[in-house]
Write an enzyme that holds these catalytic residues in place. Structure first.
Site, PDB file in Angstrom:
ATOM      1  N   GLU A 140       0.820  -1.223   0.000  1.00 20.82           N
ATOM      2  CA  GLU A 140       0.000   0.000   0.000  1.00 20.82           C
ATOM      3  C   GLU A 140       0.849   1.267   0.000  1.00 20.82           C
ATOM      4  OE1 GLU A 140      -2.645  -0.700   3.312  1.00 20.82           O
ATOM      5  OE2 GLU A 140      -3.459  -2.504   2.390  1.00 20.82           O
ATOM      6  N   GLU A 259      -5.631 -10.857  -1.289  1.00 16.12           N
ATOM      7  CA  GLU A 259      -6.488 -10.641  -0.107  1.00 16.12           C
ATOM      8  C   GLU A 259      -7.963 -10.647  -0.488  1.00 16.12           C
ATOM      9  OE1 GLU A 259      -5.313  -7.240   2.233  1.00 16.12           O
ATOM     10  OE2 GLU A 259      -3.180  -7.577   1.882  1.00 16.12           O
TER      11      GLU A 259
END
Ligand code: 9MR
Length: 341
Positions: A140, A259
């Site tokens: 991220e 994910e």
């Protein structure tokens, strides 16, 4: 999931390593990720001493005993990272001056090497019996919005080192996992080094992700793989998931779905669960058709009762009684569907 043409993973913690859950997990999945317990904060006690969380041992030993692969998550992140990484001993913040930059580089390298040494000492050298096969090296690092021209998240890592922290994290991970602690029998680079990001199916994020990975590869940074989190919902077209994978297909990298979860929205009705089943079927068909670029596909959780998004509607393949949902039947159907000729 014998039908899967790629390793299928789930994010778990110690609770899923024993009893009925431990059996069922190894039945359905071939890979695991620590949902929280390999993040930077999991390796240190409160005064900053290297003191790995016992859950790390539980997950590694369970994986080794069951023959499951471990996908590591995550070496460098802006969350769940001890504050001392970015401060002097007196608590003042590191600056972007040369001396402070070197302090943070040293901490980054020490962290990554300590993790590699601990895992190699405990479960074998990499590529030579150790179940760990990959790391999300950075997670991220792209900004959520489009406010910054370079598209990068203004994390503490970025504030002190700029984009260089990404290059360094991959370089240190490569030297630790694929050289110093790689077994003599290991061929190639036994631990695949991934960058990981969310919302990669959306246009702006995908553009900035693609541009960043291009820059890293141009600079010779040892990036093996591009991760797509795929925390999506039923109104995200499956075509956009496929397009995200296709966007990177020409690059010399592997890819991973890291994910995935797909909440139904509330309330969770039988028709919503059926629609979710169709969604997983279409998504897993798209993944199957792209198996040649996929390192693995992971769900973010093992069953609905243990999902961070359960409040948004039963996001995973199994319910909390570990019973199969239409989502599991859908995923299996997608994996078995013949590819279009
Ligand atoms: O699922 C994780 C949740 O239990 C933690 O509270 C949270 C804290 O930051 O992290 C969650 O996992 C995140 C993952 O590490 C990175 N991508 C987004 C995931 C969901 O928030």
């Amino acid at each position: 999931m014998d039908a899967a043409p790629f390793p299928l993973g789930a994010a778990i913690d110690q609770r899923e390593t024993t009893g009925a859950a431990g059996q069922a997990l190894a039945h359905h999945f071939t890979q695991l990720t620590a949902e929280n317990h390999m993040k930077p904060e999991a390796w240190y006690d409160d005064d900053g001493t290297f003191a790995p969380d016992p859950q790390i041992d539980a997950l590694m030993s369970y994986a080794q005993a069951k023959g499951l692969r471990v996908y590591g998550h995550v070496l460098v992140w802006h969350n769940q990272t001890p504050a001392w990484f970015f401060t002097h001993e007196d608590g003042t913040p590191l600056t972007d001056g040369a001396a402070d930059q070197q302090i943070l580089r040293d901490r980054l390298r020490n962290h990554i090497h300590a993790v590699a040494e601990y895992l190699a000492d405990g479960w074998g050298e990499f590529g030579n019996g150790n179940p760990l096969v990959a790391w999300d090296v950075v997670n991220e690092v792209i900004d959520k919005g489009t406010g910054f021209a370079d598209g990068m998240r203004r994390s503490e890592w970025y504030r002190v080192l700029g984009e260089e922290f990404i290059d360094l994290a991959f370089t240190y991970a490569d030297e630790a996992f694929n050289d110093r602690h790689a077994g003599p029998a290991a061929t190639g680079r036994p631990v695949a080094l991934f960058i990981n990001e969310f919302d990669t199916e959306t246009a702006d994020k995908q553009d900035r992700y693609h541009a960043l990975v291009s820059r890293l590869l141009e600079r010779g940074v040892p990036v093996d793989g591009v991760g797509h989190q795929m925390h999506v919902s039923l109104d995200v077209p499956v075509e956009s998931l496929a397009a995200a994978l296709d966007r990177f297909a020409a690059m010399p990298v592997q890819q991973a779905v890291t994910e995935m979860d797909v909440p139904t929205g509330m309330p969770v009705t039988p028709s919503a669960l059926a629609e979710q089943g169709h969604y997983y079927e279409a998504a897993f068909r798209a993944f199957r058709e792209r198996a040649d670029v996929l390192f693995s596909v992971s769900l973010w959780g093992f069953h609905d009762g243990r999902s961070w998004r359960d409040a948004y509607g039963a996001p995973l393949l199994l319910d909390e009684q570990l019973e199969a949902k239409p989502a599991l039947a859908g995923a299996l159907a997608g994996l078995r569907a013949a590819s279009p000729s």
